[in-house]
Design an enzyme around this catalytic site. Structure first.
Site, PDB file in Angstrom:
ATOM      1  N   ARG A 117      49.291  71.478  38.221  1.00  0.00           N
ATOM      2  CA  ARG A 117      49.145  71.208  36.725  1.00  0.00           C
ATOM      3  C   ARG A 117      50.394  70.363  36.244  1.00  0.00           C
ATOM      4  NH1 ARG A 117      47.239  76.406  36.409  1.00  0.00           N
ATOM      5  NH2 ARG A 117      45.017  76.293  36.073  1.00  0.00           N
ATOM      6  N   LYS A 139      49.628  55.005  32.317  1.00  0.00           N
ATOM      7  CA  LYS A 139      48.315  55.272  32.558  1.00  0.00           C
ATOM      8  C   LYS A 139      48.070  55.489  34.214  1.00  0.00           C
ATOM      9  CE  LYS A 139      45.859  52.359  29.426  1.00  0.00           C
ATOM     10  NZ  LYS A 139      44.899  51.176  29.156  1.00  0.00           N
ATOM     11  N   GLU A 181      50.597  38.381  33.835  1.00  0.00           N
ATOM     12  CA  GLU A 181      50.820  39.414  32.790  1.00  0.00           C
ATOM     13  C   GLU A 181      52.199  39.049  31.941  1.00  0.00           C
ATOM     14  OE1 GLU A 181      48.736  41.695  32.142  1.00  0.00           O
ATOM     15  OE2 GLU A 181      47.345  41.895  33.700  1.00  0.00           O
ATOM     16  N   LYS A 223      56.108  45.651  26.230  1.00  0.00           N
ATOM     17  CA  LYS A 223      55.168  46.732  26.792  1.00  0.00           C
ATOM     18  C   LYS A 223      55.646  47.968  26.040  1.00  0.00           C
ATOM     19  CE  LYS A 223      51.829  48.720  29.335  1.00  0.00           C
ATOM     20  NZ  LYS A 223      51.121  48.684  30.694  1.00  0.00           N
ATOM     21  N   GLU A 233      45.847  53.837  23.119  1.00  0.00           N
ATOM     22  CA  GLU A 233      45.003  52.663  23.077  1.00  0.00           C
ATOM     23  C   GLU A 233      43.785  52.808  21.971  1.00  0.00           C
ATOM     24  OE1 GLU A 233      44.482  50.579  27.007  1.00  0.00           O
ATOM     25  OE2 GLU A 233      42.350  49.771  25.964  1.00  0.00           O
ATOM     26  N   ARG A 237      47.295  48.672  21.319  1.00  0.00           N
ATOM     27  CA  ARG A 237      47.706  48.702  22.629  1.00  0.00           C
ATOM     28  C   ARG A 237      46.530  47.838  23.161  1.00  0.00           C
ATOM     29  NH1 ARG A 237      49.458  53.468  27.092  1.00  0.00           N
ATOM     30  NH2 ARG A 237      49.228  51.689  28.778  1.00  0.00           N
ATOM     31  N   ASN A 241      45.212  43.688  26.300  1.00  0.00           N
ATOM     32  CA  ASN A 241      44.080  43.454  26.856  1.00  0.00           C
ATOM     33  C   ASN A 241      43.629  42.089  26.913  1.00  0.00           C
ATOM     34  OD1 ASN A 241      43.611  46.230  28.101  1.00  0.00           O
ATOM     35  ND2 ASN A 241      42.417  46.782  26.426  1.00  0.00           N
ATOM     36  N   HIS A 244      41.549  40.090  29.132  1.00  0.00           N
ATOM     37  CA  HIS A 244      41.017  41.016  30.383  1.00  0.00           C
ATOM     38  C   HIS A 244      39.529  41.174  30.263  1.00  0.00           C
ATOM     39  CE1 HIS A 244      45.334  41.816  31.028  1.00  0.00           C
ATOM     40  NE2 HIS A 244      45.112  42.645  31.586  1.00  0.00           N
ATOM     41  N   HIS A 248      38.267  41.085  33.709  1.00  0.00           N
ATOM     42  CA  HIS A 248      37.578  42.181  34.604  1.00  0.00           C
ATOM     43  C   HIS A 248      36.246  41.688  34.994  1.00  0.00           C
ATOM     44  CE1 HIS A 248      40.423  45.330  32.361  1.00  0.00           C
ATOM     45  NE2 HIS A 248      40.825  45.029  33.522  1.00  0.00           N
ATOM     46  N   HIS A 261      44.191  40.177  40.469  1.00  0.00           N
ATOM     47  CA  HIS A 261      44.170  40.420  38.946  1.00  0.00           C
ATOM     48  C   HIS A 261      44.666  39.586  37.913  1.00  0.00           C
ATOM     49  CE1 HIS A 261      43.817  43.325  35.502  1.00  0.00           C
ATOM     50  NE2 HIS A 261      44.946  43.144  35.412  1.00  0.00           N
TER      51      HIS A 261
HETATM   52  N1  LIG Z   1      48.292  52.125  35.488  1.00  0.00           N
HETATM   53  C1  LIG Z   1      48.320  50.721  34.659  1.00  0.00           C
HETATM   54  O1  LIG Z   1      48.406  50.579  33.628  1.00  0.00           O
HETATM   55  C2  LIG Z   1      47.771  49.689  35.285  1.00  0.00           C
HETATM   56  C3  LIG Z   1      47.932  48.163  34.831  1.00  0.00           C
HETATM   57  C4  LIG Z   1      47.544  47.186  35.555  1.00  0.00           C
HETATM   58  C5  LIG Z   1      47.238  47.136  36.777  1.00  0.00           C
HETATM   59  N2  LIG Z   1      47.019  48.645  37.391  1.00  0.00           N
HETATM   60  C6  LIG Z   1      46.578  48.910  38.904  1.00  0.00           C
HETATM   61  O2  LIG Z   1      47.686  48.202  39.551  1.00  0.00           O
HETATM   62  C7  LIG Z   1      46.877  47.907  40.653  1.00  0.00           C
HETATM   63  C8  LIG Z   1      47.383  46.322  41.138  1.00  0.00           C
HETATM   64  O3  LIG Z   1      48.838  46.628  41.527  1.00  0.00           O
HETATM   65  P1  LIG Z   1      49.497  45.329  42.274  1.00  0.00           P
HETATM   66  O4  LIG Z   1      49.191  44.180  41.838  1.00  0.00           O
HETATM   67  O5  LIG Z   1      51.052  45.965  42.358  1.00  0.00           O
HETATM   68  O6  LIG Z   1      48.962  45.792  43.813  1.00  0.00           O
HETATM   69  P2  LIG Z   1      49.302  46.457  44.942  1.00  0.00           P
HETATM   70  O7  LIG Z   1      49.797  47.953  44.519  1.00  0.00           O
HETATM   71  O8  LIG Z   1      48.169  46.511  45.812  1.00  0.00           O
HETATM   72  O9  LIG Z   1      50.332  45.494  45.783  1.00  0.00           O
HETATM   73  C9  LIG Z   1      49.913  44.279  46.112  1.00  0.00           C
HETATM   74  C10 LIG Z   1      50.462  43.971  47.530  1.00  0.00           C
HETATM   75  O10 LIG Z   1      51.774  43.719  47.392  1.00  0.00           O
HETATM   76  C11 LIG Z   1      52.412  44.781  48.558  1.00  0.00           C
HETATM   77  N3  LIG Z   1      53.540  45.068  48.238  1.00  0.00           N
HETATM   78  C12 LIG Z   1      54.020  45.627  47.178  1.00  0.00           C
HETATM   79  N4  LIG Z   1      55.449  45.581  47.254  1.00  0.00           N
HETATM   80  C13 LIG Z   1      55.754  44.852  47.959  1.00  0.00           C
HETATM   81  C14 LIG Z   1      57.046  44.212  48.397  1.00  0.00           C
HETATM   82  N5  LIG Z   1      58.328  44.517  47.691  1.00  0.00           N
HETATM   83  N6  LIG Z   1      57.107  43.286  49.331  1.00  0.00           N
HETATM   84  C15 LIG Z   1      56.139  42.962  50.203  1.00  0.00           C
HETATM   85  N7  LIG Z   1      54.826  43.302  50.012  1.00  0.00           N
HETATM   86  C16 LIG Z   1      54.761  44.351  48.759  1.00  0.00           C
HETATM   87  C17 LIG Z   1      51.383  45.848  48.763  1.00  0.00           C
HETATM   88  O11 LIG Z   1      51.552  46.399  50.039  1.00  0.00           O
HETATM   89  C18 LIG Z   1      49.974  44.989  48.453  1.00  0.00           C
HETATM   90  O12 LIG Z   1      49.645  44.661  49.909  1.00  0.00           O
HETATM   91  C19 LIG Z   1      45.393  47.972  40.528  1.00  0.00           C
HETATM   92  O13 LIG Z   1      45.009  48.973  41.065  1.00  0.00           O
HETATM   93  C20 LIG Z   1      45.391  48.042  39.124  1.00  0.00           C
HETATM   94  O14 LIG Z   1      43.982  48.771  38.806  1.00  0.00           O
HETATM   95  C21 LIG Z   1      47.485  49.801  36.655  1.00  0.00           C
END
Ligand SMILES: NC(=O)c1ccc[n+]([C@@H]2O[C@H](COP(=O)([O-])OP(=O)(O)OC[C@H]3O[C@@H](n4cnc5c(N)ncnc54)[C@H](O)[C@@H]3O)[C@@H](O)[C@H]2O)c1
Length: 358
Positions: A117, A139, A181, A223, A233, A237, A241, A244, A248, A261
């Site tokens: 929990r 999130k 972003e 942010k 949201e 918030r 988006n 987006h 999306h 993304h």
């Molecule tokens: N929680 C939220 O508010 C929120 C907001 C936006 C996106 N997201 C989520 O985030 C995810 C996308 O995140 P992302 O774009 O970071 O993608 P990711 O986590 O897949 O990373 C992108 C790639 O870069 C590599 N990588 C990461 N750090 C590295 C580094 N320092 N050196 C070399 N390679 C590295 C990873 O292994 C991967 O192959 C999605 O699942 C999305 O839904 C969440």
């Protein structure tokens, strides 16, 4: 080293930003007991884990390494993490370190929120997107086979460390995707910041550390201010988006393959800005500044021709943020002044999607 305090959920969460700061942080302030588990993926484990481990010498440290990729942000990995934590008999004083991009951040924070929990969480985001966006705001979540991010919670960490040295190994395409972003914060919040990004695109693309620290600090502040006012949201918030709704829909149409993304959001922001110029009071000069900034960073501004328009429209209709049967588009009256509309005619959107295809 710069610091932002995110005041949320009766917590003051420090966010440290700087170059090569990971070894300078005293983690004991943020760890309750003696047990620490780093959750990461194979890419990060190979590149940066040994150095990170040195910061936790004082603790009983364990690591859980997942394969790399969005497809592992699922119930299967979530179960495997819990199996690992249960088998190792960790208690409520465990601290989980989410070490990676947004995929690891979302999955590890959801695990930290649900194991017994809720246990302590520390975010160490390693992509630009994770630093400026996903690690801030609480999130957490995993994907369901029927849709992305459909299962999750709000889980805030004890501290977030943003070390710009991780960008050295980050592939350029991933870095640029994160920039989308960052540009968004300029569009929705500050023309001065947007102009700064436009003027300094070259130095930023060279990943000069002082520029990275400045843009991450500005983004995190932007942010934080929004999520402090509206964590769940229900109001402003949603401005985050911007771009987006179409973004999306493009990602879903392509089944999250072949487009990142930030690239999809870049197209979506150009689209929303175009509508804002047509239907609202956004000036052509401001529209041009937005589009030109995205182009300067090498981000796409038109919809790939190989995605059928009907598919995009279908996904806009299924957007999970759609309320009361209406599509929500975030639009601009001017740079820094957003509003939400649900009165755009789907025929109008359809016509525009076709004209935006390259
Ligand atoms: N929680 C939220 O508010 C929120 C907001 C936006 C996106 N997201 C989520 O985030 C995810 C996308 O995140 P992302 O774009 O970071 O993608 P990711 O986590 O897949 O990373 C992108 C790639 O870069 C590599 N990588 C990461 N750090 C590295 C580094 N320092 N050196 C070399 N390679 C590295 C990873 O292994 C991967 O192959 C999605 O699942 C999305 O839904 C969440």
């Amino acid at each position: 080293m710069k610091k932002v305090i995110l005041k949320i959920d009766k917590k003051n969460i420090p966010i440290f930003i700087g170059d090569h700061i990971i070894t300078k942080i005293d983690f004991s302030k943020y760890i309750k007991g003696n047990d620490v588990v780093i959750i990461t993926n194979k890419v990060l484990a190979k590149l940066h884990l040994d150095k990170l481990k040195k910061s936790f010498k004082k603790f009983n440290l364990n690591t859980f390494v997942l394969p790399d990729g969005e497809k592992y942000k699922d119930i299967n990995s979530f179960t495997k993490i819990h199996d690992f934590l249960i088998k190792n008999k960790y208690g409520r004083d465990l601290t989980i370190i989410a070490f990676g991009g947004g995929v690891i951040g979302d999955l590890a924070s959801f695990s930290a929120d649900t194991f017994l929990r809720g246990v302590n969480l520390i975010h160490i985001p390693t992509t630009l997107l994770a630093q400026v966006d996903s690690s801030v705001g609480g999130k957490s979540g995993i994907n369901h086979s029927l849709g992305k991010n459909l299962i999750g919670s709000f889980k805030h960490p004890e501290v977030i460390i943003m070390d710009t040295s991780y960008h050295k190994t980050l592939p350029k395409k991933e870095f640029v995707s994160g920039i989308a972003e960052v540009i968004k914060y300029g569009i929705i919040g500050s023309k001065t910041f947007l102009k700064w990004l436009n003027t300094n695109a070259e130095s930023i693309l060279m990943k000069k550390k002082e520029y990275l620290v400045k843009l991450i600090y500005a983004s995190v502040k932007a942010k934080s201010q929004v999520v402090q006012k509206d964590e769940k949201e229900s109001g402003i918030r949603a401005y985050l988006n911007y771009g987006h709704t179409l973004g999306h829909a493009i990602e879903s149409s392509k089944k999250y393959k072949g487009i990142l993304h930030g690239e999809a959001v870049s197209i979506g922001m150009t689209f929303a800005s175009f509508i804002s110029a047509e239907k609202s009071t956004l000036s052509i000069e401001e529209f041009n500044l937005i589009e030109n900034t995205l182009i300067k960073f090498g981000l796409p501004v038109s919809i790939p021709h190989n995605i059928p328009c009907a598919k995009i429209i279908k996904h806009i209709d299924f957007d999970k943020k759609k309320k009361q049967g209406k599509n929500n588009f975030v639009l601009l009256n001017s740079i820094g002044k957003c509003y939400i509309t649900n009165s755009l005619d789907i025929k109008y959107i359809e016509k525009l999607v076709k004209s935006f295809q390259n």
